[in-house]
Design an enzyme around this catalytic site. Sequence first.
Site, short mmCIF file in Angstrom:
data_model
loop_
_atom_site.label_atom_id
_atom_site.label_comp_id
_atom_site.label_asym_id
_atom_site.label_seq_id
_atom_site.Cartn_x
_atom_site.Cartn_y
_atom_site.Cartn_z
N CYS A 145 0.80 -1.22 0.00
CA CYS A 145 0.00 0.00 0.00
C CYS A 145 0.83 1.27 0.00
CB CYS A 145 -0.94 0.00 1.21
SG CYS A 145 -2.10 -1.40 1.23
N HIS A 157 12.71 0.98 5.42
CA HIS A 157 12.51 -0.42 5.06
C HIS A 157 13.12 -1.29 6.15
CE1 HIS A 157 12.05 -4.06 2.83
NE2 HIS A 157 11.80 -3.46 1.68
N HIS A 164 -1.95 19.51 7.47
CA HIS A 164 -2.87 18.44 7.09
C HIS A 164 -2.13 17.10 7.10
CE1 HIS A 164 -5.62 21.62 5.96
NE2 HIS A 164 -4.71 22.12 5.15
N HIS A 200 -2.47 6.53 5.39
CA HIS A 200 -3.10 5.47 4.60
C HIS A 200 -4.26 4.84 5.36
CE1 HIS A 200 -3.91 1.87 2.43
NE2 HIS A 200 -3.31 1.09 3.31
N ASN A 246 -10.53 0.50 1.95
CA ASN A 246 -9.08 0.49 1.73
C ASN A 246 -8.82 0.33 0.24
OD1 ASN A 246 -6.35 -0.07 1.53
ND2 ASN A 246 -6.29 -1.47 3.26
#
Length: 451
Positions: free
Chosen positions: A172, A251, A336, A340, A373
């Site tokens: 995502c 990562h 703002h 996700h 989603n």
Amino acid sequence: MALFSNFPLQLMVVSAVLMGGLLKIWRWYLRRGKRVFLVDFSVYKPAIIHKRSGDYLMQQAKRTGRFNDQSMAFMRKMLERSGIGPQTYFPFNVINVPCVPTMADAWGEAKDVMFGAIDELLEKTGIATEEIGMVVVNCSLFGPTTSLSSLVVNHYKLKETVITYNLSGMGCSAGLISIELVKHLLCVHKNTLALVVSTENMTLNAYYGNYRPMLLTNSLFRMGSAAVLLSNRPTDIRFSKYELVHTVRTHTGVDDRSYKCVFQEEEEEGNVGISLSKDLMSVAGEALKTNIISLGPLVLPLTEKFMFLWSMVRRKVLKMKSVKQYTPDFTLAFDHFCFHAGGRAVLDEMEKNMNLSKWHMEPSRMTLWRWGNTSSSSLWYELAYTEAKGRVRKGSRVWQIAFGSGFKCNSVVWKTLRMVNPLEEKNPWMDEIHNFPVEVPKLTPTSNSSL
């Protein structure tokens, strides 16, 4: 004579002003050609024929005859607690009876959502397709041959010199990875327009088994897509909405627990699905913390940096275990927030751990409620919500953050170049924005926090 008596002081002041001006010019020169502008973006609103309720989804799941009673009960419970509203959008293979997904159906879904977003973007910007010099498409679960980026080139008859990339399997957060990829490419390719398309494909990726860690995705994912037009052409600053300020990628895949927490594989019965580990929330929290440590020094005011550093020194160096790690006030750096919309519990944790208000979380929660989603495109539905509410002012800063398999946490920071008037925008929220925000029913104390 008095005038000349202060001559050395006046000379120093004039010199300082000139030096400041020259420094600004020099900084502008160094950045020239490296600035990346977001000209505009569009998100796809499916036709009403795709609109169905959660109850309909459960009826379709029952009709397949593939799920036992325990799995049906679990999916219904997850659906009720997901934070997703009563009406969202599904591809034809989910709403048709019988549900028999084919490759042709997957291609059809890809064309519908991608072309729908791109067509609207081209209409909004007035850009001719021959001006596009770069195309990056990200879709995690559907990576056909030929690629989706080639599909775009063929459909819109882009020029033969167009540069294309197709990202798959990156979860995502791939939409923000696409943005960073384009940022680096635009440092090399001057005076170029880049098209980024973020989507996911549900048609071939429903799970038809009874292994609980793989059932959650059936309840969460919906169809959607976003198209974003980026530019490094200096003249485009006059028409652009935002300027790219920072990209920060984290990562944690070196750790086995992080690497396996979101994993597509076969279970014992041979059904392919995406397994979500019970460690997902803690892995996401660790990745977020690492990402914030990298992003914080770039965006936070000096006072917040000092407070964070001081608490770390007290805890790590002075061994004061009773001292809690200071949580910076990111509302001092951003106006703002677009997190996700992966699930309700993820948003709950973000709100709690970062001390954000309901107003700051509103775009993410309302996107999850209205669209579900939609994977990598969800961040753009959230920014579209913020624009539709008339909240975007010149100079304001936007923080987009997303999580993805691997495990990844990626951040992108934008600066608004002009006020966005919602009445002048084509935005899929506009015909119903007056109904939002809605009150999302609260979870009971026994709710499952793994969502």
